[in-house]
Write a protein that holds these residues in place. Structure first.
Motif, mmCIF file in Angstrom:
data_model
loop_
_atom_site.group_PDB
_atom_site.id
_atom_site.type_symbol
_atom_site.label_atom_id
_atom_site.label_comp_id
_atom_site.label_asym_id
_atom_site.label_seq_id
_atom_site.Cartn_x
_atom_site.Cartn_y
_atom_site.Cartn_z
ATOM 1 N N SER A 181 30.020 14.180 22.911
ATOM 2 C CA SER A 181 29.314 14.365 21.589
ATOM 3 C C SER A 181 28.964 15.965 21.183
ATOM 4 O O SER A 181 28.122 16.213 20.882
ATOM 5 N N ASN B 51 23.180 15.251 14.273
ATOM 6 C CA ASN B 51 22.221 14.319 14.275
ATOM 7 C C ASN B 51 21.347 14.515 12.860
ATOM 8 O O ASN B 51 20.800 13.725 12.404
ATOM 9 N N ARG C 271 30.814 9.956 26.601
ATOM 10 C CA ARG C 271 31.511 10.936 25.885
ATOM 11 C C ARG C 271 30.761 12.295 25.877
ATOM 12 O O ARG C 271 29.678 12.281 26.050
HETATM 13 C C1 IPE Z 1 24.159 13.221 21.713
HETATM 14 O O1 IPE Z 1 23.580 12.008 21.396
HETATM 15 C C2 IPE Z 1 23.030 14.186 21.002
HETATM 16 C C3 IPE Z 1 21.879 14.283 21.651
HETATM 17 C C4 IPE Z 1 21.485 13.554 22.684
HETATM 18 C C5 IPE Z 1 20.840 15.333 21.427
HETATM 19 P P1 IPE Z 1 24.099 11.126 20.149
HETATM 20 O O2 IPE Z 1 23.551 9.805 20.343
HETATM 21 O O3 IPE Z 1 23.540 11.956 18.825
HETATM 22 O O4 IPE Z 1 25.980 10.962 20.096
HETATM 23 P P2 IPE Z 1 26.616 9.742 19.597
HETATM 24 O O5 IPE Z 1 26.484 10.007 18.190
HETATM 25 O O6 IPE Z 1 26.433 8.415 20.211
HETATM 26 O O7 IPE Z 1 27.984 10.591 20.170
#
Ligand code: IPE
Ligand code: IPE
Ligand code: MG
Length: 239
Positions: free
Chosen positions: A193, A65, A191
């Protein structure tokens, strides 16, 4: 609790997803979605505690992130200590211990100190735990475990022959926690992540359609119902 008909999950892991889309739908800035999401975290903590769940792990910020625009990252890192101050009382009311998994040392000072303060203040509660996955990545966690094991082997305090599943599990960030029984991801995305890859090996997965800020008591109750309809076999056969 029989393996066939699970009652209440001991440990629930949540991927709180969809804050940004929730905000966008309303013509708001993404950070407003994160603020509304903090309210869902409070609601789910309460419901989980009422249901008898022992451990609730919330994915709050992934190792990946940091790639987001700087103002969003900064907004999240400012929101975190604010929420800790605002909601510390709830942890005491629920006799819940706060823990963090992830590379805590890389977080900004203010967030780290506030986390440490609340973790210290709630350390005595042992039955119920709220775990925040912060600057967390499962691959990083496994790499950190491998590094710690290798260092012990090099020093001679651990025989490489003794490295097995239990040894690896003991070197994860919170080795004393039971594996999650149930994974909830909101916003319809399906997924992991980079979340708890090792620990979720036999968890039941549930993908909720709601964006995280809309995932409140009723949505949580529905998720629990779904869990109760699942059959867990762990590679064996049904009775
Ligand atoms: C996963 O969500 C991380 C958190 C909830 C903190 P993301 O939004 O960052 O994941 P992707 O990028 O869609 O896979
Ligand atoms: C999850 O919501 C919270 C964090 C990753 C911090 P998102 O910010 O990923 O919201 P969407 O997925 O962009 O809607
Ligand atoms: Mg997302």
């Amino acid at each position: 609790m029989s393996e066939e008909a699970p009652a209440v999950p001991r440990h629930i892991a949540v991927i709180m997803d969809g804050n940004g889309r929730w905000a966008k739908q309303r013509g708001l800035k993404r950070i407003k979605g994160h603020e509304a999401g903090a309210e869902s975290a409070r609601a789910v903590l309460h419901s989980a505690r009422e249901a008898g769940v022992e451990v609730l792990t919330l994915y709050a910020f992934s190792s990946e992130n940091w790639k987001r625009p700087q103002d969003e990252v900064q907004g999240l890192m400012t929101l975190l200590p604010k929420m800790l101050i605002k909601h510390e009382r709830i942890l005491h009311d629920h006799e819940t211990r706060l823990r963090v998994i992830g590379r805590l040392h890389e977080l900004p000072d203010r967030a780290r100190k506030e986390l440490q303060r609340v973790m210290d203040n709630t350390e005595a509660y042992s039955k119920h735990q709220l775990v925040l996955a912060l600057n967390y990545g499962s691959r990083q966690e496994l790499a950190d475990a491998a590094k710690a094991i290798a260092a012990k082997a090099q020093q001679g305090s651990l025989n490489p022959e003794e490295v097995d599943e239990a040894c690896l599990a003991e070197h994860l960030y919170a080795p004393d926690l039971p594996d999650p029984d149930f994974l909830i991801r909101t916003s319809g995305e399906q997924r992991l992540s980079n979340y708890l890859l090792w620990q979720l090996s036999y968890a039941e997965f549930y993908f909720a359609p709601e964006f995280w800020p809309d995932f409140r008591e009723d949505a949580f109750a529905k998720a629990l119902e779904v869990f109760q309809g699942r059959q867990r076999r762990y590679g064996g056969l049904s009775a």
